[in-house]
Design an enzyme around this catalytic site. Structure first.
Site, PDB file in Angstrom:
ATOM      1  CB  SER A  94      -0.842   0.109   1.265  1.00  0.00           C
ATOM      2  OG  SER A  94      -1.363  -1.082   1.649  1.00  0.00           O
ATOM      3  CG  HIS A 131      -2.509  -0.896  -4.006  1.00  0.00           C
ATOM      4  ND1 HIS A 131      -3.021   0.356  -3.802  1.00  0.00           N
ATOM      5  CD2 HIS A 131      -2.516  -1.494  -2.788  1.00  0.00           C
ATOM      6  CE1 HIS A 131      -3.321   0.515  -2.523  1.00  0.00           C
ATOM      7  NE2 HIS A 131      -3.021  -0.593  -1.895  1.00  0.00           N
ATOM      8  CD  GLU A 188      -4.038   2.587  -6.567  1.00  0.00           C
ATOM      9  OE1 GLU A 188      -4.772   3.518  -6.221  1.00  0.00           O
ATOM     10  OE2 GLU A 188      -3.000   2.274  -5.949  1.00  0.00           O
ATOM     11  CG  ASN A 210      -4.235   5.037   0.171  1.00  0.00           C
ATOM     12  OD1 ASN A 210      -5.439   5.028   0.394  1.00  0.00           O
ATOM     13  ND2 ASN A 210      -3.460   4.018   0.450  1.00  0.00           N
TER      14      ASN A 210
HETATM   15  P1  NAD Z   1      -2.382  -9.746   6.798  1.00  0.00           P
HETATM   16  O1  NAD Z   1      -1.598  -9.596   8.054  1.00  0.00           O
HETATM   17  O2  NAD Z   1      -3.846  -9.941   6.889  1.00  0.00           O
HETATM   18  O3  NAD Z   1      -1.778 -10.946   5.944  1.00  0.00           O
HETATM   19  C1  NAD Z   1      -0.402 -11.113   5.708  1.00  0.00           C
HETATM   20  C2  NAD Z   1      -0.150 -12.596   5.524  1.00  0.00           C
HETATM   21  O4  NAD Z   1       1.172 -12.758   5.052  1.00  0.00           O
HETATM   22  C3  NAD Z   1      -0.250 -13.394   6.832  1.00  0.00           C
HETATM   23  O5  NAD Z   1      -1.085 -14.510   6.640  1.00  0.00           O
HETATM   24  C4  NAD Z   1       1.186 -13.795   7.137  1.00  0.00           C
HETATM   25  O6  NAD Z   1       1.276 -15.059   7.760  1.00  0.00           O
HETATM   26  C5  NAD Z   1       1.803 -13.840   5.765  1.00  0.00           C
HETATM   27  N1  NAD Z   1       3.224 -13.540   5.740  1.00  0.00           N
HETATM   28  C6  NAD Z   1       3.882 -12.556   6.408  1.00  0.00           C
HETATM   29  N2  NAD Z   1       5.184 -12.566   6.073  1.00  0.00           N
HETATM   30  C7  NAD Z   1       5.349 -13.582   5.166  1.00  0.00           C
HETATM   31  C8  NAD Z   1       6.453 -14.085   4.429  1.00  0.00           C
HETATM   32  N3  NAD Z   1       7.674 -13.529   4.579  1.00  0.00           N
HETATM   33  N4  NAD Z   1       6.249 -15.089   3.590  1.00  0.00           N
HETATM   34  C9  NAD Z   1       5.026 -15.647   3.447  1.00  0.00           C
HETATM   35  N5  NAD Z   1       3.952 -15.228   4.122  1.00  0.00           N
HETATM   36  C10 NAD Z   1       4.108 -14.194   4.958  1.00  0.00           C
HETATM   37  O7  NAD Z   1      -2.016  -8.455   5.932  1.00  0.00           O
HETATM   38  P2  NAD Z   1      -2.884  -7.817   4.739  1.00  0.00           P
HETATM   39  O8  NAD Z   1      -3.792  -6.807   5.306  1.00  0.00           O
HETATM   40  O9  NAD Z   1      -3.424  -8.883   3.891  1.00  0.00           O
HETATM   41  O10 NAD Z   1      -1.750  -6.992   3.957  1.00  0.00           O
HETATM   42  C11 NAD Z   1      -0.853  -7.629   3.089  1.00  0.00           C
HETATM   43  C12 NAD Z   1      -0.235  -6.613   2.159  1.00  0.00           C
HETATM   44  O11 NAD Z   1      -1.264  -5.969   1.424  1.00  0.00           O
HETATM   45  C13 NAD Z   1       0.547  -5.501   2.840  1.00  0.00           C
HETATM   46  O12 NAD Z   1       1.634  -5.154   2.029  1.00  0.00           O
HETATM   47  C14 NAD Z   1      -0.455  -4.379   2.917  1.00  0.00           C
HETATM   48  O13 NAD Z   1       0.155  -3.096   2.967  1.00  0.00           O
HETATM   49  C15 NAD Z   1      -1.191  -4.568   1.609  1.00  0.00           C
HETATM   50  N6  NAD Z   1      -2.555  -4.010   1.563  1.00  0.00           N
HETATM   51  C16 NAD Z   1      -3.406  -4.141   2.613  1.00  0.00           C
HETATM   52  C17 NAD Z   1      -4.685  -3.637   2.514  1.00  0.00           C
HETATM   53  C18 NAD Z   1      -5.683  -3.785   3.640  1.00  0.00           C
HETATM   54  O14 NAD Z   1      -6.690  -3.068   3.657  1.00  0.00           O
HETATM   55  N7  NAD Z   1      -5.474  -4.700   4.570  1.00  0.00           N
HETATM   56  C19 NAD Z   1      -5.109  -3.011   1.332  1.00  0.00           C
HETATM   57  C20 NAD Z   1      -4.223  -2.923   0.255  1.00  0.00           C
HETATM   58  C21 NAD Z   1      -2.942  -3.428   0.380  1.00  0.00           C
END
Ligand code: NAD
Length: 508
Positions: free
Chosen positions: A125, A146, A158, A196
């Site tokens: 993000s 994204h 995106e 954003n």
């Molecule tokens: P989350 O914590 O829900 O999920 C992350 C997952 O990745 C977990 O299941 C974790 O076990 C796994 N993980 C962590 N490190 C790892 C690794 N090195 N190898 C393999 N698996 C690994 O997080 P999320 O909210 O899904 O966010 C994930 C990404 O998406 C981030 O970069 C975040 O910035 C981006 N993002 C999040 C949102 C949102 O609203 N949550 C929106 C857009 C983008």
């Protein structure tokens, strides 16, 4: 084009099966591609697959998809336990923890596993794609992809090329986005990407209005969800997102743009973050909540008072006709001159009421302003000053609400509430267009699909008039003396030339 093309991508790896990864796995599978799902946490990818199967079952029950399509999509999700199993993936989409070093390490490792022409995409993000790609021997294969939360419901994606991303990678990701049932937009590798970044207009300016005591939080929301047509008021939105999420995003974009005044964060929000007064999730924010439901403060009741006579002043906007009709319908006499008991009502565009009173030498105790830019539907905005008499305030409030339309009484503010919020949205969009963050068309698309605005900023400006948007901003800039409100060069230039606001710069 080489062998990359729409049909080339069949096998997609997704790393991280959390909130976002689960959604990405789902739309990839429903898009007809086979998914290799990996999460470092044992059992996490399998759990995500089960939740997706439940989700698709419900879609079948609601007759949104056939049982055969749902089970075929679920069958296309293959759980893998080792990153090495991604060797045959055409694309790998990463959705792991938001940490640059961890992402860089992962991308470098992936390069040693996948084919040399495989694409590596990040769902980050906030981290620079160019920075993530720097860890790779072939940074040209890396791009941002994204998605928005919840992925299956948010249609926007995106596509973000880093500085060295190859065009074939961008083309492929745009195609894949469409196959996933998304609406892709192209966005430069820049702080906040498209959505954003664009969000710096609505919520932050509402917080600025709130911090100056111009209007109550509930009135700001009522005004914006009235005639301007926003589906959610900006303060309700802050409470929904939470101060713990919204405040760091504001700080990060401001810092990454080296303190660009237009993106200045709100101190009242950071205080709430520090105090744990986060919004709905903490049971209280700007609003109070009961069992997760917002408690709507009661609007101030409309007084019975009416002025004896009204003079509709020379406003800066052609709102006089609608105001005339409203005054006549309330049975109040309209005057052209003014006597002692006349209430003067000004339809203003951008100018604050005190400034207009001083400029025209009007009686400050009996002069008020009404926002007519969006018409007089919805909540009407009545502006007063510290000099307005109680009697004039009650009479003006009673008059504007004579047909029981709600009235928001606000303190003096150049551009009322709706004018300045909309002008800021358009101005941020123009700053973005000037910096090449995205095209006006994609900014409008991102605004509708990513922010749920009724219209995109360029569409809004077309309806309202770019010259009026520019006038509101110039009034704000001159009143506050702050570069925050300076019209973007993109906007000023097109107003000067009489060109539509979405006309592109000349190619060089
Ligand atoms: P989350 O914590 O829900 O999920 C992350 C997952 O990745 C977990 O299941 C974790 O076990 C796994 N993980 C962590 N490190 C790892 C690794 N090195 N190898 C393999 N698996 C690994 O997080 P999320 O909210 O899904 O966010 C994930 C990404 O998406 C981030 O970069 C975040 O910035 C981006 N993002 C999040 C949102 C949102 O609203 N949550 C929106 C857009 C983008």
């Amino acid at each position: 084009m080489d062998d990359y093309g729409k049909n080339r991508i069949e096998l997609v790896g997704v790393i991280g099966a959390g909130t976002m990864g689960q959604g990405i796995i789902q739309v990839t599978a429903t898009g007809g591609m086979t998914v290799l799902a990996y999460d470092e946490k044992p059992g996490a990818a399998k759990a995500a697959k089960e939740k997706i199967a439940d989700f698709l079952d419900r879609a079948v029950e609601k007759e949104r998809m056939t049982a055969a399509d749902a089970s075929a999509a679920t069958d296309r999700i293959l759980i893998i336990d080792n990153l090495e199993d991604l060797a045959k993936a055409d694309i790998v989409v990463e959705a792991i923890v938001e940490n640059l070093d961890i992402k860089k390490t992962l991308f470098a490792r992936l390069e040693s596993i996948v084919a040399k022409d495989a694409i590596l995409a990040s769902n980050t993000s906030s981290l620079p794609i160019t920075g993530i790609a720097a860890a790779c021997e072939s940074p040209g294969r890396v791009a941002g992809l994204h998605f928005f939360n919840p992925v299956p419901l948010m249609k926007l994606v995106e596509v973000i090329p880093g500085l060295r991303t190859e065009s074939r990678v961008v083309d492929t990701l745009m195609d894949v986005g469409v196959r996933m049932g998304r609406e892709p937009v192209l966005c430069a590798d820049s702080p906040g990407f498209l959505v954003n970044h664009l969000g710096r207009g609505y919520m932050p300016e509402a917080l600025r209005v709130l911090s100056e005591g111009i209007a109550t939080h509930a009135d700001i929301d009522r005004i914006m969800t009235g005639a301007p047509g926003f589906r959610m008021g900006p303060v309700t939105l802050v409470d929904m997102v939470g101060a713990d999420v919204a405040s760091p995003v504001m700080d990060a974009i401001y810092e990454q743009y080296y303190h660009e005044p237009a993106y200045q964060p709100s101190q009242i929000l950071s205080l709430r973050r520090q105090g744990g007064i986060l919004g709905r999730k903490s049971g209280g924010g700007f609003y109070e909540y009961s069992e997760g439901r917002k408690i709507e403060p009661k609007p101030v009741s409309i007084p019975d008072a009416r002025p004896l006579r009204v003079r509709i002043g020379n406003g800066e906007i052609e709102g006089a006709n609608a105001l005339n009709a409203l005054v006549e319908a309330a049975g109040v006499e309209i005057q052209s001159g003014s006597s002692e008991d006349t209430l003067t009502v000004l339809p203003l565009l951008g100018t604050g009421l005190s400034t207009a009173i001083a400029r025209e030498g009007l009686d400050p105790t009996r002069t008020v302003a009404v926002d007519t830019l969006f018409g007089l539907r919805g909540v009407r905005t009545l502006m007063i000053t510290p000099a307005t008499s109680d009697e004039a305030r009650a009479q003006a409030h009673g008059l504007l609400g004579a047909d029981d339309t709600p009235v928001a009484v606000i303190n003096d503010s150049p551009g009322f509430v709706a004018q300045r919020l909309v002008a800021m949205i358009v101005n941020v969009a123009c700053h973005m267009a000037q910096r090449g963050v995205a095209s006006p068309e994609d900014i409008d698309k991102g605004s509708r699909l990513g922010l749920n605005y009724p219209e995109g900023p360029f569409e809004l400006a077309k309806e309202i008039g770019s010259n009026r948007i520019c006038q509101i901003l110039e009034s704000l800039e001159s009143f506050y003396g702050e570069p925050r409100y300076r019209p973007a060069s993109w906007l000023r230039r097109r107003v000067d030339l009489g060109l539509p606001l979405d006309s592109p710069d000349a190619g060089l």
